[in-house]
Design a protein around this motif. Structure first.
Motif, PDB file in Angstrom:
ATOM      1  N   THR A   1       0.728  -1.364   0.121  1.00  0.00           N
ATOM      2  CA  THR A   1      -0.027  -0.041  -0.113  1.00  0.00           C
ATOM      3  C   THR A   1       0.909   1.310   0.052  1.00  0.00           C
ATOM      4  O   THR A   1       2.126   1.146   0.216  1.00  0.00           O
ATOM      5  N   VAL A   2       0.014   2.350  -0.195  1.00  0.00           N
ATOM      6  CA  VAL A   2       0.883   3.908   0.067  1.00  0.00           C
ATOM      7  C   VAL A   2       0.033   4.196   1.402  1.00  0.00           C
ATOM      8  O   VAL A   2      -1.220   4.148   1.180  1.00  0.00           O
ATOM      9  N   ASP A   3       0.868   4.497   2.557  1.00  0.00           N
ATOM     10  CA  ASP A   3       0.290   4.931   3.506  1.00  0.00           C
ATOM     11  C   ASP A   3       0.216   6.389   4.002  1.00  0.00           C
ATOM     12  O   ASP A   3       1.349   7.172   3.628  1.00  0.00           O
ATOM     13  N   HIS A   4      -1.061   7.087   4.019  1.00  0.00           N
ATOM     14  CA  HIS A   4      -0.891   8.467   4.418  1.00  0.00           C
ATOM     15  C   HIS A   4      -1.172   8.672   5.834  1.00  0.00           C
ATOM     16  O   HIS A   4      -2.037   8.159   6.459  1.00  0.00           O
ATOM     17  N   LEU A   5      -0.039   9.091   6.409  1.00  0.00           N
ATOM     18  CA  LEU A   5       0.145   9.125   7.885  1.00  0.00           C
ATOM     19  C   LEU A   5      -0.304  10.447   8.371  1.00  0.00           C
ATOM     20  O   LEU A   5       0.499  11.446   8.002  1.00  0.00           O
ATOM     21  N   TYR A   6      -1.107  10.589   9.426  1.00  0.00           N
ATOM     22  CA  TYR A   6      -1.482  11.858  10.026  1.00  0.00           C
ATOM     23  C   TYR A   6      -1.253  11.814  11.566  1.00  0.00           C
ATOM     24  O   TYR A   6      -1.888  11.001  12.179  1.00  0.00           O
ATOM     25  N   HIS A   7      -0.308  12.511  12.250  1.00  0.00           N
ATOM     26  CA  HIS A   7      -0.206  12.602  13.710  1.00  0.00           C
ATOM     27  C   HIS A   7      -0.923  13.688  14.291  1.00  0.00           C
ATOM     28  O   HIS A   7      -0.499  14.889  14.014  1.00  0.00           O
ATOM     29  N   LEU A   8      -1.932  13.406  15.195  1.00  0.00           N
ATOM     30  CA  LEU A   8      -2.870  14.547  15.552  1.00  0.00           C
ATOM     31  C   LEU A   8      -2.618  14.565  17.032  1.00  0.00           C
ATOM     32  O   LEU A   8      -2.450  13.733  17.872  1.00  0.00           O
TER      33      LEU A   8
END
Length: 310
Positions: free
Chosen positions: A10-17
């Motif tokens: 996969t291609v992972d889109h990572l968001y740290h919130l």
């Protein structure tokens, strides 16, 4: 050693919130990034970096994301002979939102991965391997499920039986639940976390879940229990293997379970017993969370030895 791995890339889109958004709310991430990921890709890359010969069976689209999703697979020397290209569907993507408190939400699209064509599976490739590793995401939807089940059958019926490792995943268990049991029980090794264990068995405690698996015929079960480490279970013994804390800070848990599974299989195939294999897997999982992205941190035998000697 030769590993045959079936799982997603996969291609992972990572968001740290700071916190997960409520419905209708817009939030700004503390950090965002795009990384290669997927259980199949991460397991394969980890094994290759540990010195093994690895073939990965997965399916990507005919789009620019495909090359990015496979970038570390290619860089680490994993064989792409079983990688299929889908002319219509896109390469799979996953959006991961997580907070420092460990809260997490994900949006995953199986896309091309779920169309892995079983007609292209080569029996000799499975029989010629020293181990087969199957991500449970490969068992939730056909034709990918048919591919994985056929490979497991080849492994069981090989003249020299090929040991099977099944790496469970929260998304797979959430979708298939107890319906996964019949598919995974023939495996010699089951690897999963506490939530997955209880959802898989429909029970409300670790002890009840392990008893259920034992009654069903499970052979070796390795349960990840967070900061406590991991539990190794066999029909005759249960043991807690303590967690390992690296000197570096935890920054991203994406792919830690897949790295754990790869390191465990590596240790078993190189002669470790269950307890020592789980110890090595704890170490690998701990190292993997010190960088952003599931495949960014290279873990070698030297890395594992250094942290295990602490």
């Amino acid at each position: 050693m030769k590993f045959y791995v079936i799982g997603d890339v996969t291609v992972d889109h990572l968001y740290h919130l700071q916190q997960l958004p409520r419905p209708g709310q817009e939030v700004s991430p503390q950090r965002s990034s795009m990384e290669p990921g997927g259980a199949g890709g991460t397991i394969s890359v980890t094994l290759a970096r540990l010195g093994h010969t690895v073939t990965l069976a997965a399916r990507v689209g005919a789009d620019p994301f495909a090359e990015y999703a496979l970038s570390y697979v290619r860089e680490s020397g994993v064989s792409e002979s079983a990688i299929q290209r889908d002319p219509d569907l896109l390469t799979s993507t996953i959006t991961v939102m997580q907070t420092e408190r460990g809260e997490r939400a994900m949006i995953g699209d199986g896309a091309a991965n779920r169309q892995l064509d079983p007609a292209k599976l080569k029996k000799k490739d499975v029989e010629g391997s020293d181990a087969l590793i199957v991500s449970a995401y490969s068992l939730i939807e056909s034709p990918q499920r048919d591919y994985a089940l056929a490979a497991m059958k080849y492994a069981r019926e090989a003249k020299k039986r090929v040991p099977i490792f099944v790496d469970l995943g929260t998304g797979a268990v959430n979708r298939a639940g107890t319906g996964l049991l019949d598919s995974i029980l023939p495996a010699e090794y089951l690897l999963l976390n506490q939530r997955e264990l209880q959802a898989l068995t429909g029970t409300d405690s670790i002890s009840a879940a392990l008893h259920h698996l034992g009654q069903a015929g499970a052979q070796n079960v390795i349960v990840k229990v967070g900061k406590m480490g991991s539990i190794v279970w066999t029909p005759t013994d249960t043991e807690l293997v303590d967690a390992i804390s690296p000197d570096e800070n935890v920054v991203d848990t994406t792919g830690a379970g897949d790295t754990f599974a790869a390191a465990f299989a590596h240790a078993i195939l190189t002669g470790s017993d269950l307890k020592h294999a789980a110890h090595a897997a704890n170490a690998a999982g701990a190292l993997s969370v010190t960088t952003f992205g599931a495949q960014e941190r290279t873990i070698t035998e030297k890395d594992l030895a250094a942290i295990l000697d602490q």
